[in-house]
Design a protein around this motif. Structure first.
Motif, PDB file in Angstrom:
ATOM      1  N   VAL A 263       0.842  -1.193   0.000  1.00 15.52           N
ATOM      2  CA  VAL A 263       0.000   0.000   0.000  1.00 15.52           C
ATOM      3  C   VAL A 263       0.880   1.248   0.000  1.00 15.52           C
ATOM      4  O   VAL A 263       1.820   1.345   0.798  1.00 15.52           O
ATOM      5  CB  VAL A 263      -0.909   0.012   1.243  1.00 15.52           C
ATOM      6  CG1 VAL A 263      -1.719   1.301   1.313  1.00 15.52           C
ATOM      7  CG2 VAL A 263      -1.833  -1.202   1.215  1.00 15.52           C
ATOM      8  N   PRO A 264       0.599   2.225  -0.875  1.00 10.32           N
ATOM      9  CA  PRO A 264       1.367   3.466  -0.842  1.00 10.32           C
ATOM     10  C   PRO A 264       1.015   4.290   0.393  1.00 10.32           C
ATOM     11  O   PRO A 264      -0.158   4.413   0.763  1.00 10.32           O
ATOM     12  CB  PRO A 264       0.933   4.190  -2.121  1.00 10.32           C
ATOM     13  CG  PRO A 264      -0.445   3.663  -2.394  1.00 10.32           C
ATOM     14  CD  PRO A 264      -0.434   2.235  -1.926  1.00 10.32           C
ATOM     15  N   THR A 265       2.020   4.830   1.047  1.00  9.45           N
ATOM     16  CA  THR A 265       1.808   5.671   2.212  1.00  9.45           C
ATOM     17  C   THR A 265       2.694   6.903   2.112  1.00  9.45           C
ATOM     18  O   THR A 265       3.685   6.917   1.381  1.00  9.45           O
ATOM     19  CB  THR A 265       2.131   4.928   3.522  1.00  9.45           C
ATOM     20  OG1 THR A 265       3.529   4.626   3.547  1.00  9.45           O
ATOM     21  CG2 THR A 265       1.338   3.655   3.638  1.00  9.45           C
ATOM     22  N   TYR A 334     -12.264  11.033   7.467  1.00  7.74           N
ATOM     23  CA  TYR A 334     -11.452  10.448   6.403  1.00  7.74           C
ATOM     24  C   TYR A 334     -11.342   8.954   6.687  1.00  7.74           C
ATOM     25  O   TYR A 334     -10.586   8.534   7.571  1.00  7.74           O
ATOM     26  CB  TYR A 334     -10.062  11.074   6.376  1.00  7.74           C
ATOM     27  CG  TYR A 334     -10.057  12.553   6.058  1.00  7.74           C
ATOM     28  CD1 TYR A 334      -9.852  12.999   4.752  1.00  7.74           C
ATOM     29  CD2 TYR A 334     -10.250  13.502   7.058  1.00  7.74           C
ATOM     30  CE1 TYR A 334      -9.845  14.354   4.456  1.00  7.74           C
ATOM     31  CE2 TYR A 334     -10.234  14.858   6.777  1.00  7.74           C
ATOM     32  CZ  TYR A 334     -10.036  15.282   5.474  1.00  7.74           C
ATOM     33  OH  TYR A 334     -10.033  16.624   5.186  1.00  7.74           O
ATOM     34  N   ALA A 335     -12.129   8.147   5.983  1.00  5.56           N
ATOM     35  CA  ALA A 335     -12.057   6.693   6.136  1.00  5.56           C
ATOM     36  C   ALA A 335     -10.949   6.202   5.215  1.00  5.56           C
ATOM     37  O   ALA A 335     -11.055   6.293   3.984  1.00  5.56           O
ATOM     38  CB  ALA A 335     -13.385   6.044   5.778  1.00  5.56           C
ATOM     39  N   SER A 336      -9.875   5.691   5.800  1.00  2.65           N
ATOM     40  CA  SER A 336      -8.656   5.465   5.040  1.00  2.65           C
ATOM     41  C   SER A 336      -8.281   3.996   4.956  1.00  2.65           C
ATOM     42  O   SER A 336      -8.716   3.157   5.748  1.00  2.65           O
ATOM     43  CB  SER A 336      -7.498   6.248   5.680  1.00  2.65           C
ATOM     44  OG  SER A 336      -7.098   5.638   6.897  1.00  2.65           O
ATOM     45  N   VAL A 337      -7.434   3.710   3.993  1.00  3.59           N
ATOM     46  CA  VAL A 337      -6.739   2.439   3.918  1.00  3.59           C
ATOM     47  C   VAL A 337      -5.634   2.400   4.971  1.00  3.59           C
ATOM     48  O   VAL A 337      -5.404   1.390   5.635  1.00  3.59           O
ATOM     49  CB  VAL A 337      -6.149   2.254   2.506  1.00  3.59           C
ATOM     50  CG1 VAL A 337      -5.162   1.106   2.457  1.00  3.59           C
ATOM     51  CG2 VAL A 337      -7.272   2.054   1.489  1.00  3.59           C
ATOM     52  N   TYR A 338      -4.982   3.567   5.142  1.00  5.33           N
ATOM     53  CA  TYR A 338      -3.855   3.663   6.061  1.00  5.33           C
ATOM     54  C   TYR A 338      -3.642   5.137   6.367  1.00  5.33           C
ATOM     55  O   TYR A 338      -3.711   5.976   5.459  1.00  5.33           O
ATOM     56  CB  TYR A 338      -2.600   3.090   5.399  1.00  5.33           C
ATOM     57  CG  TYR A 338      -1.439   2.825   6.320  1.00  5.33           C
ATOM     58  CD1 TYR A 338      -1.325   1.621   7.010  1.00  5.33           C
ATOM     59  CD2 TYR A 338      -0.425   3.774   6.487  1.00  5.33           C
ATOM     60  CE1 TYR A 338      -0.241   1.366   7.842  1.00  5.33           C
ATOM     61  CE2 TYR A 338       0.657   3.530   7.316  1.00  5.33           C
ATOM     62  CZ  TYR A 338       0.744   2.327   7.988  1.00  5.33           C
ATOM     63  OH  TYR A 338       1.808   2.081   8.817  1.00  5.33           O
ATOM     64  N   PRO A 343      -3.498   1.044  10.063  1.00  3.36           N
ATOM     65  CA  PRO A 343      -4.324   0.513   8.975  1.00  3.36           C
ATOM     66  C   PRO A 343      -5.805   0.772   9.228  1.00  3.36           C
ATOM     67  O   PRO A 343      -6.274   0.702  10.365  1.00  3.36           O
ATOM     68  CB  PRO A 343      -4.019  -0.991   8.992  1.00  3.36           C
ATOM     69  CG  PRO A 343      -2.778  -1.147   9.811  1.00  3.36           C
ATOM     70  CD  PRO A 343      -2.779  -0.019  10.789  1.00  3.36           C
ATOM     71  N   TRP A 344      -6.520   1.100   8.171  1.00  5.13           N
ATOM     72  CA  TRP A 344      -7.971   1.257   8.194  1.00  5.13           C
ATOM     73  C   TRP A 344      -8.438   2.304   9.205  1.00  5.13           C
ATOM     74  O   TRP A 344      -9.516   2.204   9.776  1.00  5.13           O
ATOM     75  CB  TRP A 344      -8.664  -0.086   8.435  1.00  5.13           C
ATOM     76  CG  TRP A 344      -8.153  -1.162   7.544  1.00  5.13           C
ATOM     77  CD1 TRP A 344      -7.435  -2.273   7.901  1.00  5.13           C
ATOM     78  CD2 TRP A 344      -8.283  -1.230   6.126  1.00  5.13           C
ATOM     79  NE1 TRP A 344      -7.110  -3.025   6.810  1.00  5.13           N
ATOM     80  CE2 TRP A 344      -7.617  -2.414   5.687  1.00  5.13           C
ATOM     81  CE3 TRP A 344      -8.885  -0.415   5.159  1.00  5.13           C
ATOM     82  CZ2 TRP A 344      -7.547  -2.780   4.346  1.00  5.13           C
ATOM     83  CZ3 TRP A 344      -8.808  -0.790   3.822  1.00  5.13           C
ATOM     84  CH2 TRP A 344      -8.153  -1.952   3.436  1.00  5.13           C
TER      85      TRP A 344
END
Length: 433
Positions: A263-265, A334-338, A343-344
C-alpha cells in the motif's frame, strides 16, 4: 526576503529538528532521506488498466438523474451556488469545483440542456466576480451560499476570513480549466475571475501552501498529502504554477504491506508535520476522471483499489473508503486504507480515530466501478445503488458496523457520481473533445 521564503527556511529547519527528535518513529527522517532520491521502482506487478468508455445503460441513466436531483434541489437562487450539505447554506471552493465539473459532465451527458448549463455557469461566475478574498489574495475556506460572505466552518460570518485551502482552490482551478478547454467561449470570464487572485501565494518553491488566520494575521503552511497533493499540483500546474515536485509522490512515498498488497503511504506523519496523511480513494479517482492517470498514478490507484478488495476477500466486508460527511458527530471523517501508521483508520482532521463510524462510500463505490469495472466493483455499486431517498440524490453511504444508511446528502457525493458516469461514457474530462 519574502515571508514565504522565511517560512520555507523555518519549515526546513523544523524538518531537521523533527528528524533529530523522532528518527524512525514518525516519518521525518524517512522524509529527509526520501526527498533526495531520484525515483522509486513502481513497475513491479500487474497493474489494472482503466476501463475504456462504453455507452450508458438504463441503470447508469437512472443514477445520473438521481445524482442531479441533489444539485437541482440545493442550488441557492440568490447566488446560483450549491450547498455543500443539503439544507446548510455553506460551501467551500472544493465543493463549488465539484459542482462546476458536474455541470460540464451533466451537459455532455444530456442530463441538462445548453440553456440551463449557460444560465448556471453564468450565475456561478457572477458570484466569483464579487467574492471577498482572504487577506486580499485568495478565496476563503468557506462561504455562505446565500450571500457569499466569508464564514467559518460553522457558517458564522467572518469579516476577515479564516484562511485559504490550496487543495480546495486547486480543485476550483481544475474546474475552471476544464470549462475553458471544453467551452472556450467562457475563457475570458474565467480569466477575469482568476486575474483577481494571487495564485503565486498558494504555490511556491514546488509546494502547495495554505493559509490560516492566527490572531488576525495570515500564517502559511505547506498543504497536501499523498494522493491529494498530486491531484492539487497537477491542477495547479495547468495554470503554470510552481508545483512540479509536488506533482509526483516519489519524494514522500513509502510502501506498507496490508492484506498481501503493498500500500502506498506518505512518510510525512502528523506528529512532525501537523497534518494527517490518510490514503483513500477520492484523489486517485478524481485524477482518473478529470485528467487521466499518469504512469505513477496508475500504480498508486491500482494498489489503493486492490487493498480494499483484499480486505473484502479476508473479512467479507465490502470496502470502498473515502472522505465523507456523516450524519452524526464528528460530522466529517477520512475513512482510510492507512493513515499515520494505522491501517484502516477513520480519522478527523485532528487525527482522532473513529473506526466504529467507517462508511461504505457511495462516491467511492461508483468511482471504482467506473474506473475498473470488476466483479467486486459491481458488487460495491449494487450495494449502494438503492439506498436512501432517491428524491434527494444519493446519501453518503452505509455505516459498516450498524449497516444503517449514513443519511447525509452532499454536493461532493453526487457530483462525483456524475463525474464517474461521464468517465464511463467518455473517459477523462480533460481528454474529451
Amino acid at each position: 526576503m519574502s515571508f514565504l521564503s522565511r517560512s520555507s527556511l523555518l519549515f526546513v529547519a523544523g524538518l531537521f529538528l523533527a528528524a533529530a527528535t523522532a528518527v524512525g518513529t514518525d516519518g521525518a527522517w524517512r522524509y529527509l532521506v526520501r526527498s533526495g532520491q531520484a525515483k522509486l521502482d513502481l513497475s513491479s506487478g500487474e497493474i489494472l488498466a482503466p476501463t475504456p468508455p462504453r455507452a450508458l445503460d438504463a441503470a447508469d441513466h437512472a443514477a445520473l438523474t438521481r445524482a442531479w436531483r441533489y444539485i437541482a434541489g440545493n442550488t441557492r437562487p440568490e447566488t446560483g451556488w450549491v450547498d455543500s450539505v443539503a439544507g446548510f447554506p455553506s460551501t467551500t471552493l472544493w465543493d463549488q469545483g465539484s459542482y462546476l465539473l458536474a455541470l460540464v459532465a451533466a451537459e455532455r451527458l444530456g442530463t441538462i440542456g445548453a440553456g440551463e448549463f449557460d444560465a448556471r455557469v453564468s450565475q456561478l461566475l457572477d458570484g466569483f466576480d464579487r467574492l471577498p478574498l482572504f487577506d486580499g489574495k485568495l478565496p476563503n475556506k468557506a462561504y455562505d451560499t446565500r450571500t457569499l460572505a466569508m464564514v467559518d466552518y460553522q457558517n458564522n460570518t467572518s469579516d476577515q476570513g479564516i484562511g485559504w485551502s490550496a487543495l480546495d482552490i486547486a480543485r476550483m482551478l481544475m474546474a475552471f480549466r476544464t470549462l475553458e478547454k471544453l467551452r472556450p467561449d467562457y475563457g475570458a470570464r474565467v480569466r477575469a475571475v482568476i486575474a483577481q487572485w494571487d495564485l503565486n501565494a498558494m504555490a511556491t518553491e514546488g509546494e502547495l501552501w495554505g493559509a490560516i488566520s492566527e490572531d488576525g494575521t495570515a500564517a502559511y503552511r505547506q498543504e497536501g498529502r499523498l494522493g491529494y497533493e498530486q491531484y492539487g499540483a497537477r491542477a495547479a500546474a495547468l495554470w503554470g504554477l510552481d508545483v512540479l515536485p509536488a506533482a509526483s509522490a516519489m519524494r514522500v512515498l513509502d510502501w506498507v504491506p496490508l492484506h498481501g498488497v503493498d500500500v502506498p503511504t506518505d512518510v510525512r506523519q502528523a506528529a512532525s508535520f501537523r497534518a494527517i496523511s490518510p490514503i483513500l480513494s477520492e484523489p486517485f479517482l478524481l485524477q482518473a476522471f478529470e485528467l487521466g492517470l499518469d504512469s505513477e498514478g496508475r500504480v498508486l490507484s491500482d494498489r489503493v483499489y486492490r487493498v480494499q478488495e483484499a480486505r473484502y476477500r479476508t473479512t467479507g466486508q465490502l470496502t470502498a473508503l473515502s472522505e465523507d460527511h456523516i450524519d452524526q458527530a464528528p460530522h466529517f471523517l477520512y475513512a482510510s486504507v492507512y493513515a499515520d501508521g494505522t491501517p484502516w483508520a477513520v480519522v478527523t482532521e485532528a487525527g482522532d480515530n473513529h473506526p466504529e463510524l467507517r462508511t461504505l462510500s457511495v462516491k467511492a463505490s461508483f468511482g471504482w466501478d467506473a474506473l475498473y469495472d470488476t466483479p467486486y466493483t459491481e458488487a460495491l455499486r449494487a450495494q449502494v445503488a438503492e439506498i436512501g431517498d432517491p428524491t434527494r440524490g444519493f446519501p453518503a453511504g452505509i455505516y459498516e458496523a450498524s449497516e444503517a444508511v449514513n443519511e447525509v446528502y452532499t454536493l461532493n457525493t453526487n457530483a462525483v457520481v456524475i463525474e464517474a458516469l461521464h468517465y464511463t461514457a467518455f473517459g477523462p474530462l480533460w481528454q474529451t473533445r
